[in-house]
Design an enzyme around this catalytic site. Structure first.
Site, short mmCIF file in Angstrom:
data_model
loop_
_atom_site.label_atom_id
_atom_site.label_comp_id
_atom_site.label_asym_id
_atom_site.label_seq_id
_atom_site.Cartn_x
_atom_site.Cartn_y
_atom_site.Cartn_z
N HIS A 271 0.82 -1.20 0.00
CA HIS A 271 0.00 0.00 0.00
C HIS A 271 0.86 1.26 0.00
CE1 HIS A 271 -3.33 2.51 0.53
NE2 HIS A 271 -3.40 2.54 1.83
N CYS A 272 2.18 1.12 0.30
CA CYS A 272 2.99 2.32 0.53
C CYS A 272 3.98 2.64 -0.59
CB CYS A 272 3.77 2.16 1.83
SG CYS A 272 2.69 2.15 3.25
N ILE A 273 4.96 1.75 -0.78
CA ILE A 273 6.10 2.11 -1.64
C ILE A 273 5.68 2.44 -3.09
CG2 ILE A 273 8.47 1.45 -2.29
CD1 ILE A 273 8.12 1.54 0.73
N ASP A 276 2.98 5.98 -2.40
CA ASP A 276 3.28 7.25 -1.72
C ASP A 276 4.11 8.24 -2.54
OD1 ASP A 276 1.94 5.94 0.22
OD2 ASP A 276 3.67 5.58 1.50
#
Ligand code: NAD
Length: 444
Positions: A271-273, A276
């Site tokens: 969900h992040c790298i 974001d």
């Protein structure tokens, strides 16, 4: 700064609200409850709320016992009733921040959570945004919503940004012992935020503003995205040079200073790298600035699933076979080892690309018994010798530690390994030279 309010948040009997009880919010809620604070969790999903109230965990990093212990002690409760936000002294917002179909930030979840807080806001409350987002969100989006009804930040209520640093599956660095960055809209906001968080975080790292805290989180994730992009490009280079990229990385990693090891793979997931850095790119486009490193890394990383599929194609070609009609087993669909999260997993792209070329694809993943994507459903097949012997290719996409990769190497006729999970099993073609990726098949 009012000493009283800081002391109240540091020591008094408080109720702490957590909005969004997912991978980030639930561990935060449990850690706060463990410190003795009364915690009220909020989620839109009835199933999430009833599960927690019944002492059940829906995320892998917490067991049912972890939840049941806090619920049983009367320290943790959950609700879908957002009006109950008025009962809370401190409120942390941990809602998702995905990308839209056009890969722009989708901050609608933050906005609706801020609206709910605004409706319930009363003097003396602290609000902390935890969701990863672009610099400026707390001040430009959340603050105007909260001040809508006449209360003023820094005096009537307090607003901070504190980025979550959850690393799912990490047994060493967990909520409490991972240092926590926090920046407030005003110095009093920061003081109040630090006072509350000092009750359930061991190390706090104050920064001067909400923007500094927001950019800190995106720097951390962009650092990873860019370095993974770099090492993936080195993998593409090494492939053309017929040099074993993993051997090169291991050798470079023996340098005791000035080098940090990253490993190549099938692409970014989670969900992040992968998400974001695009929040920052988008924000910077509005300021007429192009984030070049982010864009190049994203281009290389998003090409990796195609590269892996190219290796399957190449391996089948050597066996005088086509991808069309071949049976391919994808090993590991979670985005990283030993977790059950498939969000943005490169395995999904690999499956899609292989199927688009006419392959029949099955998968095995001990953490993901069922996979739903594009309105379709797959079930994890058992990893038997029969299955391994009957497929045309086994592709290692995620190297879960419980999977016996030596057996995969032994039984499958062709093995494409995007994680170096079969290290030491394939023999180099000639001294110091090795193909990599295709580790078993005709001609090897
Ligand atoms: N998952 C990670 O490893 C990780 C790590 C660091 C930071 N983050 C960031 O933390 C944030 C949350 O991510 P997550 O992985 O916990 O998401 P998640 O999808 O696991 O959980 C979010 C929860 O929020 C609920 N929700 C959504 N809108 C709501 C609303 N308006 N009111 C109440 N509940 C609402 C959803 O139902 C869901 O249960 C994101 O910004 C993410 O980028 C995630």
């Amino acid at each position: 700064m009012s000493k009283d309010v800081v002391e109240r948040f540091r020591e008094a009997d408080l109720t702490f609200g957590v909005i969004g009880l997912g991978y980030v919010g639930l561990p935060l809620a449990v850690e706060a409850a463990r410190s003795g604070i009364r915690v009220l969790g909020f989620d839109l999903k009835e199933s999430v709320v009833s599960g927690i109230r019944g002492g059940r965990s829906h995320i892998q990093d917490l067991s049912d016992d972890d939840i049941a212990e806090q619920v049983g002690a009367g320290r943790l409760d959950a609700t879908v009733d957002m009006a109950r936000l008025s009962e809370c002294d401190g409120i942390s917002i941990c809602v998702p921040t995905p990308l839209s179909k056009t890969r722009d930030p989708d901050i609608s979840f933050i906005f609706s959570a801020a609206e709910a807080v605004s409706r319930a806001l009363r003097p003396g409350q602290l609000v902390v945004l935890e969701s990863t987002t672009y610099p400026g969100t707390t001040r430009e989006v959340v603050l105007p919503e909260l001040e809508k009804r006449g209360l003023r930040v820094g005096t009537d209520f307090y607003l901070c940004f504190s980025p979550e640093r959850v690393d799912p599956g990490n047994r060493v660095w967990q909520t409490r012992n991972t240092p926590k960055v926090l920046g407030g809209i005003t110095p009093t906001c920061t003081g109040v935020g630090l006072a509350l968080y000092s009750r359930f975080f061991d190390i706090l790292v104050p920064v001067a503003s909400t923007e500094a805290a927001e950019l800190t989180k995106i720097l951390e994730n962009t650092f990873r995205a860019v370095n993974i992009g770099l090492v993936n490009e080195v993998a593409l280079i090494a492939d053309r040079l017929k040099v074993d990229v993993w051997e090169v990385i291991e050798a470079a990693a023996t340098k005791p200073f000035g080098f940090m090891k990253f490993t190549p793979g099938p692409g970014l997931g989670g969900h992040c790298i992968p998400v974001d850095p695009h929040y920052l790119s988008w924000k910077m486009r509005t300021l007429n600035y192009k984030t070049r490193f982010i864009d190049v890394a994203s281009e290389i990383n998003s090409h990796m699933p195609e590269f892996v599929v190219g290796k399957v194609w190449e391996a089948l070609n050597r066996a005088r076979k086509a991808v069309n009609g071949s049976e391919i087993l994808v090993l590991g669909v979670a985005y990283k080892p030993d977790i059950d999260d498939v969000r943005e997993s490169p395995a999904l792209d690999i499956i899609r690309l292989l199927e688009a070329s006419g392959a029949k694809v099955d998968y095995h993943d001990p953490f993901v018994p069922r996979l739903e994507e594009d309105g379709r459903e797959w079930l994890s097949v058992p990893l038997t010798d029969d299955v391994l012997g009957s497929v045309d290719v086994a592709v290692i996409v995620t190297d879960h530690s419980s999977v016996d990769h030596a057996r995969v190497f032994e039984k499958a006729p062709i093995v494409v390994d995007s994680r170096n999970a079969t290290r030491g099993l394939a023999s180099p073609l000639s001294h110091g030279r090795q193909e990599g990726w295709i580790v078993k098949g005709p001609g090897l």
